[in-house]
Structure formats: C-alpha cells, structure tokens
Design a protein around this motif. Structure first.
Motif, PDB file in Angstrom:
ATOM      1  N   GLN A 264       0.768  -1.175  -0.102  1.00 33.22           N
ATOM      2  CA  GLN A 264       0.070   0.088   0.000  1.00 33.22           C
ATOM      3  C   GLN A 264       0.915   1.333  -0.001  1.00 33.22           C
ATOM      4  OE1 GLN A 264      -2.354  -1.104   3.379  1.00 33.22           O
ATOM      5  NE2 GLN A 264      -4.155  -1.464   2.102  1.00 33.22           N
ATOM      6  N   HIS A 265       2.291   1.175   0.020  1.00 32.16           N
ATOM      7  CA  HIS A 265       2.993   2.439   0.017  1.00 32.16           C
ATOM      8  C   HIS A 265       3.046   2.488  -1.506  1.00 32.16           C
ATOM      9  CE1 HIS A 265       4.528   2.837   4.228  1.00 32.16           C
ATOM     10  NE2 HIS A 265       4.347   1.489   4.281  1.00 32.16           N
ATOM     11  N   PHE A 266       2.650   1.703  -2.334  1.00 29.93           N
ATOM     12  CA  PHE A 266       2.929   1.789  -3.694  1.00 29.93           C
ATOM     13  C   PHE A 266       1.292   1.560  -4.448  1.00 29.93           C
ATOM     14  CE2 PHE A 266       6.244  -0.329  -2.148  1.00 29.93           C
ATOM     15  CZ  PHE A 266       7.458   0.267  -2.580  1.00 29.93           C
ATOM     16  N   PRO A 267       0.646   2.804  -4.433  1.00 34.29           N
ATOM     17  CA  PRO A 267      -0.792   2.765  -4.381  1.00 34.29           C
ATOM     18  C   PRO A 267      -1.419   2.339  -5.861  1.00 34.29           C
ATOM     19  CG  PRO A 267      -0.292   4.931  -4.368  1.00 34.29           C
ATOM     20  CD  PRO A 267       1.018   4.229  -3.879  1.00 34.29           C
ATOM     21  N   ASP A 268      -0.405   2.511  -7.031  1.00 33.34           N
ATOM     22  CA  ASP A 268      -0.846   2.151  -8.229  1.00 33.34           C
ATOM     23  C   ASP A 268      -0.785   0.542  -8.455  1.00 33.34           C
ATOM     24  OD1 ASP A 268      -2.032   4.612  -8.941  1.00 33.34           O
ATOM     25  OD2 ASP A 268       0.103   5.276  -9.341  1.00 33.34           O
ATOM     26  N   VAL A 269      -0.191  -0.034  -7.626  1.00 32.65           N
ATOM     27  CA  VAL A 269       0.293  -1.428  -7.785  1.00 32.65           C
ATOM     28  C   VAL A 269      -0.708  -2.364  -7.102  1.00 32.65           C
ATOM     29  CG1 VAL A 269       2.107  -3.360  -7.341  1.00 32.65           C
ATOM     30  CG2 VAL A 269       2.556  -0.901  -8.067  1.00 32.65           C
ATOM     31  N   HIS A 270      -1.305  -3.297  -7.756  1.00 36.01           N
ATOM     32  CA  HIS A 270      -2.439  -4.431  -7.226  1.00 36.01           C
ATOM     33  C   HIS A 270      -1.983  -5.737  -7.464  1.00 36.01           C
ATOM     34  CE1 HIS A 270      -4.821  -0.630  -6.454  1.00 36.01           C
ATOM     35  NE2 HIS A 270      -4.559  -0.229  -7.695  1.00 36.01           N
ATOM     36  N   PRO A 271      -1.214  -6.263  -6.554  1.00 35.72           N
ATOM     37  CA  PRO A 271      -0.725  -7.647  -6.938  1.00 35.72           C
ATOM     38  C   PRO A 271      -2.106  -8.756  -7.247  1.00 35.72           C
ATOM     39  CG  PRO A 271      -0.781  -7.114  -4.495  1.00 35.72           C
ATOM     40  CD  PRO A 271      -1.210  -5.790  -5.169  1.00 35.72           C
ATOM     41  N   ASP A 272      -1.579  -9.971  -7.924  1.00 30.53           N
ATOM     42  CA  ASP A 272      -2.483 -11.041  -8.046  1.00 30.53           C
ATOM     43  C   ASP A 272      -2.674 -11.815  -6.902  1.00 30.53           C
ATOM     44  OD1 ASP A 272      -2.878 -10.315 -10.935  1.00 30.53           O
ATOM     45  OD2 ASP A 272      -0.900 -10.448 -11.150  1.00 30.53           O
ATOM     46  N   LEU A 273      -1.581 -11.862  -6.226  1.00 30.85           N
ATOM     47  CA  LEU A 273      -1.324 -12.783  -5.074  1.00 30.85           C
ATOM     48  C   LEU A 273      -0.488 -12.220  -4.170  1.00 30.85           C
ATOM     49  CD1 LEU A 273      -0.289 -16.024  -7.345  1.00 30.85           C
ATOM     50  CD2 LEU A 273      -2.188 -15.830  -5.819  1.00 30.85           C
ATOM     51  N   ILE A 274      -0.780 -12.549  -2.780  1.00 34.71           N
ATOM     52  CA  ILE A 274       0.091 -12.153  -1.559  1.00 34.71           C
ATOM     53  C   ILE A 274       0.205 -13.305  -0.627  1.00 34.71           C
ATOM     54  CG2 ILE A 274      -0.613  -9.457  -1.727  1.00 34.71           C
ATOM     55  CD1 ILE A 274      -2.099  -9.977   0.994  1.00 34.71           C
ATOM     56  N   ALA A 275       1.389 -13.412  -0.126  1.00 36.29           N
ATOM     57  CA  ALA A 275       1.776 -14.244   0.797  1.00 36.29           C
ATOM     58  C   ALA A 275       1.385 -13.596   2.361  1.00 36.29           C
ATOM     59  CB  ALA A 275       3.227 -14.750   0.830  1.00 36.29           C
ATOM     60  N   VAL A 276       0.936 -14.276   3.426  1.00 37.88           N
ATOM     61  CA  VAL A 276       0.661 -13.541   4.618  1.00 37.88           C
ATOM     62  C   VAL A 276       1.080 -14.939   5.756  1.00 37.88           C
ATOM     63  CG1 VAL A 276      -0.639 -12.454   6.278  1.00 37.88           C
ATOM     64  CG2 VAL A 276      -1.107 -12.215   3.754  1.00 37.88           C
TER      65      VAL A 276
END
Length: 447
Positions: A264-276
C-alpha cells in the motif's frame, strides 16, 4: 529449582539441529507480556524484534489469549482439508475483504510463510500454464524447497541441499547499497530495471514466465524499500507479458510498515497474489495465500492441502489479532511511533559517524553500521552493538551482518520504547568510546 538458561542450553545442544537456529544470545525465553520478555534466569528484556515480526500485537495479548482459550475448549483441531470450521470460515472472509487485490478474492491456508510462498508458485503455474518463476536477490521467502529456491539472502540456504526447485531465476533487488556514489536516483532506477530485463532479453522467455514475486520492502535482505518507479515498471512489465505479480507480506504485512500491507506504499500496484504469515495469528502457526479468485481456483485439490492449515485455534487467534489491530489502531500507531523512532535514529546518525544509513517504514527498519573510513558495512561493530544492547536489557539482532534490525511490537508502551532507544544510544556511545568488550563467540553470531 527451575533450570537456568545455561542448563537448558546445555540440554538442548544434545538434541537440537544446528541448522535450525541462527546464533545470537544464549538465553531461553520463558514468558512475555506486551513488549517485555523474561528469560529462564528471571532477566527482563525490551523486545525490539517481535519474534522476527511474528508478534506485532505483542506477547500474550489478553484478547488473543482469550480467543485461543475459548476455541481450545470447543475444538482444537479437525482438518479443514475435509471439513470447514467456524473460525476459518470467518477469517477467510475478513482477509479477502482486507486484501489489496482488485476483484473477487479467495484464500488458501498454510502453516507458515514458507508454504504460503510455495503455494504462490503452485497457483501461478496452474493459472498460467507456464513454468518460470522470477524472484530477487536479497529475498527471504522461507525454508521449504520452493520458498528457499526463490530466496536469495544467505548462501547457507542453498549450500549442500541442491538441486533446488527448477525454473527459478533471480534478478537484482534495487537495494540502496548497490547505487553508485555518483549516480542519481533516476539513473539508479534505470540501471536496475535494465538488469531486471536482461534475462528476458537473453534467455528467459517472458511468454513462459508464470510469476514475478517481490518483497516491496525487503526485511531480512536489509530493510530496503524498492523505489516507486522501479516497482511500477516491474509491475507493468509483468502484466504486459501475462505474468502474475505477487508480493510477500509475511514479514512486512499486518500493520508493520505503518500501513496494513507494505504494497500500500505503492498505491498504483495491485498484486495478483500475496503471501501472509508470521503476525497473522500473533505468532501461532498460520499462513495464507490470498489471490484473485480465478488464480486461486486454477488449482484443484489436493494441490495445496495441509492437515493443520486453517486450524480452529490458529484462525480464532487470527480473528482476535485483526480485532486488536483495528481496535488499538496499531497501523496508525506503527506509523506515528515509527516517525518518532526515525527522528531519534537520524539524531544518532548525526552524532555517530559509524551509522551509514537509517531506513524506517513504520515501527520497522534497519540501521546500517559502517566503517567511517570506507563506508563499507562493519559486521564486527554491529555484532558488538547488539551484544551490548542485550547486556543492557534489550533484544535486537542484525541482518546482512551489519544492519541493526528494529521491529518492536506495535503495542510497545512509549516509555518502553524510550528505554529501548536509550539503551541503543548508550551502546553506541560505548562503541564510539571503545569500551565495549567483544563476546568470545563474536564470529559465530548472526546470519
């Protein structure tokens, strides 16, 4: 009489694998409350590490403890591989709604950040029908075979265990220490992006590449944030070529960076997948792959099944963890206390010439310890510092040998934070004065 630190360590050495611990201090953690830890000898320490960012809500938070106890009295385990349980159903919905991903979202459970990053590889290959995976030098994604193959932070993560997962290609992460002294930021970004593209131009077919995975802010790699334009260009390259873009949020998610997710520090980047993982359940063994519905649904069972993943107790703890993060405004607290700590460390940098750089993102970051004469990383001085900090009553470690890792629990009391910062300043003053004694095992400490 209860066993002492020394007695317990002597017992453990007989049975515990040396590959399973990075050596720092010979203490045995007995209990913890908030940001304060107590060892087997009764010594107390201010925790500036949060169990490797796995306890953002602090130790034994009463709301999390109650959720664990209440759920354990009802059902400790029945595998979600076969049947649903109430907490994991509720948590899946909450995580899907929180995810920084466009469109419908689904969740797959795991037990650690490692298998979450393995899962990302599986889902990406299943969805794209492609084999190649791109990751970055300096990355730490975990210790299972897939995640250790995509990692690039330590030679001992690959030594003696090859061959690793095939089809993995690593490109340089744009860490600040790779920037040339006379290079502008734009020139640095351009050079690093050219290095990123080089494999695709020479031997790596983009149309056979399934995934690019990145830590938007590397943790174990040295607390380095990717330049915004660089990350945007990588993201656009991925989507231009039908490559999925994934972000590892295991270390830097759950409010750690002053935002819920580091991406979210990169507002124009929306990933397809995230690992938590890590702090998702306040340190209990739970992880998740969160991704676009069509990507997650590309893999059929039992392609990503684990007997204890989505366990009722761990998911109940995660629900309570999310409540604590929201109710106690820990994201905002991380941002505000992080700014406070950053100001303090910058003041120290003006005072001590062996501080090369300060990088804080929320209550989270790295302080470079360098040789003032050369500007190169000074592993020996950094190790002396953390050992003296330990002797003075706080727990802090290094990454990359010369970088102090600063990740206190987000619930840390202001007075405890101030005490911890004062301890760091005292140790640094002693280093400057030449009064710190080296531990006898100096060369064995750290990554």
């Amino acid at each position: 009489m209860p066993d002492s630190n020394q007695q317990l360590h002597e017992q453990e050495q007989t049975y515990y694998a040396k590959a399973s611990r990075i050596k720092y201090f010979d203490i045995v953690i007995k209990s913890g409350k908030g940001a304060i830890l107590t060892d087997a000898d009764g010594n107390q320490y201010i925790d500036l590490l949060s169990s490797a960012s796995a306890t953002n809500t602090g130790h034994s938070h009463p709301k999390v403890v109650k959720a664990i106890q209440d759920q354990a009295s009802k059902l400790i385990q029945y595998t979600p591989a076969y049947f649903a349980n109430e907490p994991e159903v509720k948590l899946a919905k909450q995580l899907a709604e929180l995810a920084p991903i466009d469109g419908p979202v689904k969740v797959a459970w795991g037990n650690s950040g490692s298998d979450a990053n393995d899962g990302i590889i599986k889902f990406a290959r299943a969805y794209t029908g492609r084999q190649y995976i791109v990751s970055f030098t300096g990355a730490y994604h975990g210790s299972t075979y897939g995640s250790i193959s995509t990692s690039g932070v330590s030679l001992n993560m690959t030594r003696k265990i090859g061959p690793l997962l095939p089809g993995v290609v690593k490109v340089p992460f744009p860490s600040p220490w790779y920037r040339h002294p006379d290079e502008s930021e734009d020139e640095f970004i351009d050079r690093m992006f050219e290095a990123f593209k080089l494999p695709f131009e020479t031997y790596l077919p983009a149309d056979e590449t399934a995934l690019i995975e990145i830590e938007a802010i590397q943790g174990d790699g040295g607390f380095a944030k990717a330049p915004a334009r660089y990350l945007q260009q990588v993201y656009e390259f991925a989507h231009e070529h039908g490559i999925l873009f994934a972000v590892d949020e295991v270390n830097q998610g759950m409010g750690r960076t002053g935002k819920m997710w580091s991406i979210q520090h990169f507002p124009d980047v929306h990933p397809d997948l995230i690992a938590v993982g890590k702090s998702i359940a306040s340190g209990l063994p739970l992880s998740a792959v969160i991704g676009r519905k069509e990507v997650i649904d590309a893999l059929s069972s039992p392609g990503n099944v684990y007997t204890t993943a989505g366990n009722p107790v761990t998911t109940a703890a995660a629900i309570a963890t999310l409540e604590v993060i929201k109710d106690e405004k820990l994201v905002e607290r991380s941002r505000d206390l992080g700014q406070y700590a950053e100001k303090f460390f910058n003041q120290l940098a003006a005072k001590f010439d062996f501080i090369g750089d300060v990088r804080l993102y929320g209550l989270n970051g790295g302080i470079d310890i360098v040789d003032p004469n050369t500007g190169k990383g000074d592993n020996e001085s950094a190790t002396k510092l953390i050992y003296r900090i330990f002797e003075l009553g706080a727990l802090m470690i290094t990454v990359r040998g010369n970088i102090l890792r600063f990740q206190p629990p987000l619930v840390i009391k202001k007075e405890d934070l101030d005490r911890g910062l004062s301890i760091i300043e005292q140790a640094m003053q002693e280093l400057k004065d030449g009064t710190i004694k080296s531990p006898s095992d100096l060369n064995e400490i750290g990554w």
